[in-house]
Write a protein that holds these residues in place. Structure first.
Motif, PDB file in Angstrom:
ATOM      1  N   UNK A  43       0.836  -1.202   0.000  1.00 49.94           N
ATOM      2  CA  UNK A  43       0.000   0.000   0.000  1.00 49.94           C
ATOM      3  C   UNK A  43       0.872   1.255   0.000  1.00 49.94           C
ATOM      4  N   UNK A  44       1.912   1.242   0.813  1.00 45.68           N
ATOM      5  CA  UNK A  44       2.808   2.399   0.876  1.00 45.68           C
ATOM      6  C   UNK A  44       3.578   2.565  -0.445  1.00 45.68           C
ATOM      7  N   UNK A  45       3.963   1.455  -1.075  1.00 48.57           N
ATOM      8  CA  UNK A  45       4.619   1.546  -2.389  1.00 48.57           C
ATOM      9  C   UNK A  45       3.661   2.149  -3.419  1.00 48.57           C
ATOM     10  N   UNK A  46       2.402   1.756  -3.330  1.00 50.64           N
ATOM     11  CA  UNK A  46       1.414   2.324  -4.254  1.00 50.64           C
ATOM     12  C   UNK A  46       1.324   3.843  -4.070  1.00 50.64           C
ATOM     13  N   UNK A  47       1.276   4.313  -2.813  1.00 50.51           N
ATOM     14  CA  UNK A  47       1.231   5.758  -2.572  1.00 50.51           C
ATOM     15  C   UNK A  47       2.456   6.449  -3.171  1.00 50.51           C
ATOM     16  N   UNK A  48       3.654   5.848  -2.960  1.00 51.87           N
ATOM     17  CA  UNK A  48       4.861   6.457  -3.533  1.00 51.87           C
ATOM     18  C   UNK A  48       4.759   6.521  -5.046  1.00 51.87           C
ATOM     19  N   UNK A  49       4.263   5.466  -5.661  1.00 54.29           N
ATOM     20  CA  UNK A  49       4.090   5.461  -7.113  1.00 54.29           C
ATOM     21  C   UNK A  49       3.109   6.522  -7.576  1.00 54.29           C
ATOM     22  N   UNK A  50       1.999   6.668  -6.853  1.00 51.04           N
ATOM     23  CA  UNK A  50       1.018   7.694  -7.214  1.00 51.04           C
ATOM     24  C   UNK A  50       1.624   9.081  -7.074  1.00 51.04           C
ATOM     25  N   UNK A  51       2.296   9.338  -5.964  1.00 48.04           N
ATOM     26  CA  UNK A  51       2.933  10.644  -5.793  1.00 48.04           C
ATOM     27  C   UNK A  51       3.990  10.882  -6.874  1.00 48.04           C
ATOM     28  N   UNK A  52       4.755   9.859  -7.233  1.00 47.62           N
ATOM     29  CA  UNK A  52       5.767  10.015  -8.285  1.00 47.62           C
ATOM     30  C   UNK A  52       5.100  10.420  -9.604  1.00 47.62           C
ATOM     31  N   UNK A  53       4.016   9.752  -9.924  1.00 47.65           N
ATOM     32  CA  UNK A  53       3.271  10.080 -11.151  1.00 47.65           C
ATOM     33  C   UNK A  53       2.740  11.509 -11.113  1.00 47.65           C
TER      34      UNK A  53
END
Length: 191
Positions: free
Chosen positions: A126-136
């Protein structure tokens, strides 16, 4: 394949109880009783409480992801600064549902031992997903180092969630948004 009514009821009830009272403070007897299913039915769906915790986190991830993606799809970014919308969403969420901060951080703080590995992996995912979303979102905004900025924004979000939980501060997300705006400005001006 659709989940059975009992399965979904167990997951929904456990999610609510785990979030409000903690995982270790919520026994399977209470989950079964409030779900209106028998303990054998609970164990027919989830062989252990840890398996139920993992199912709850997977479901919460899907819901949270759907909520934020729907929110972002219906918004215009202020000055093209897409990451700030996440903090606007977080502020709304803290004031309505998120009084105890992030369920994934809360769960990770309680989970230990090899039996909880699947649930901890769900929280980490879940935290990796948030990082990916913020990166995008940082890339869409034009940041030169979107991954680096995303890491900082994740820390601000997690800090806001912690402050909401520990200090019961409903303004934590708006304070994090102000800090995020400053970080975003610094990154964009450094280009």
């Amino acid at each position: 394949m659709a989940l059975s009514t009992a399965h979904q009821r167990l997951v929904d009830t456990a999610a609510d109880l785990f979030y409000r009272h903690g995982i270790t403070n919520t026994g399977v007897d209470r989950i079964a009783a409030e779900s209106k299913v028998s303990k054998p039915t609970l164990y027919a769906h989830f062989r252990t409480k840890d398996a139920l915790v993992a199912a709850v986190l997977k479901t919460q991830h899907s819901r949270r992801r759907g909520e934020i993606e729907a929110y972002l799809a219906g918004q215009e970014a202020p000055d093209g600064r897409w990451p700030l919308l996440v903090f606007d969403w977080l502020d709304d969420w803290h004031r309505t549902e998120g009084r105890r901060g992030c369920a994934f951080v809360n769960a990770s703080a309680e989970l230990a031992g090899p039996a909880a590995a699947e649930a901890r992996a769900c929280a980490a995912g879940h935290k990796r997903w948030w990082r990916g979303l913020f990166t995008e979102l940082c890339a869409r905004t034009g940041a030169d180092r979107p991954g680096e900025l995303a890491d900082s924004l994740c820390l601000l979000m997690d800090g806001a969630n912690a402050r909401r939980l520990v200090e019961d501060d409903p303004r934590a997300a708006s304070a994090a948004r102000r800090a995020a705006a400053e970080l975003l400005t610094a990154h964009l001006e450094a280009r």
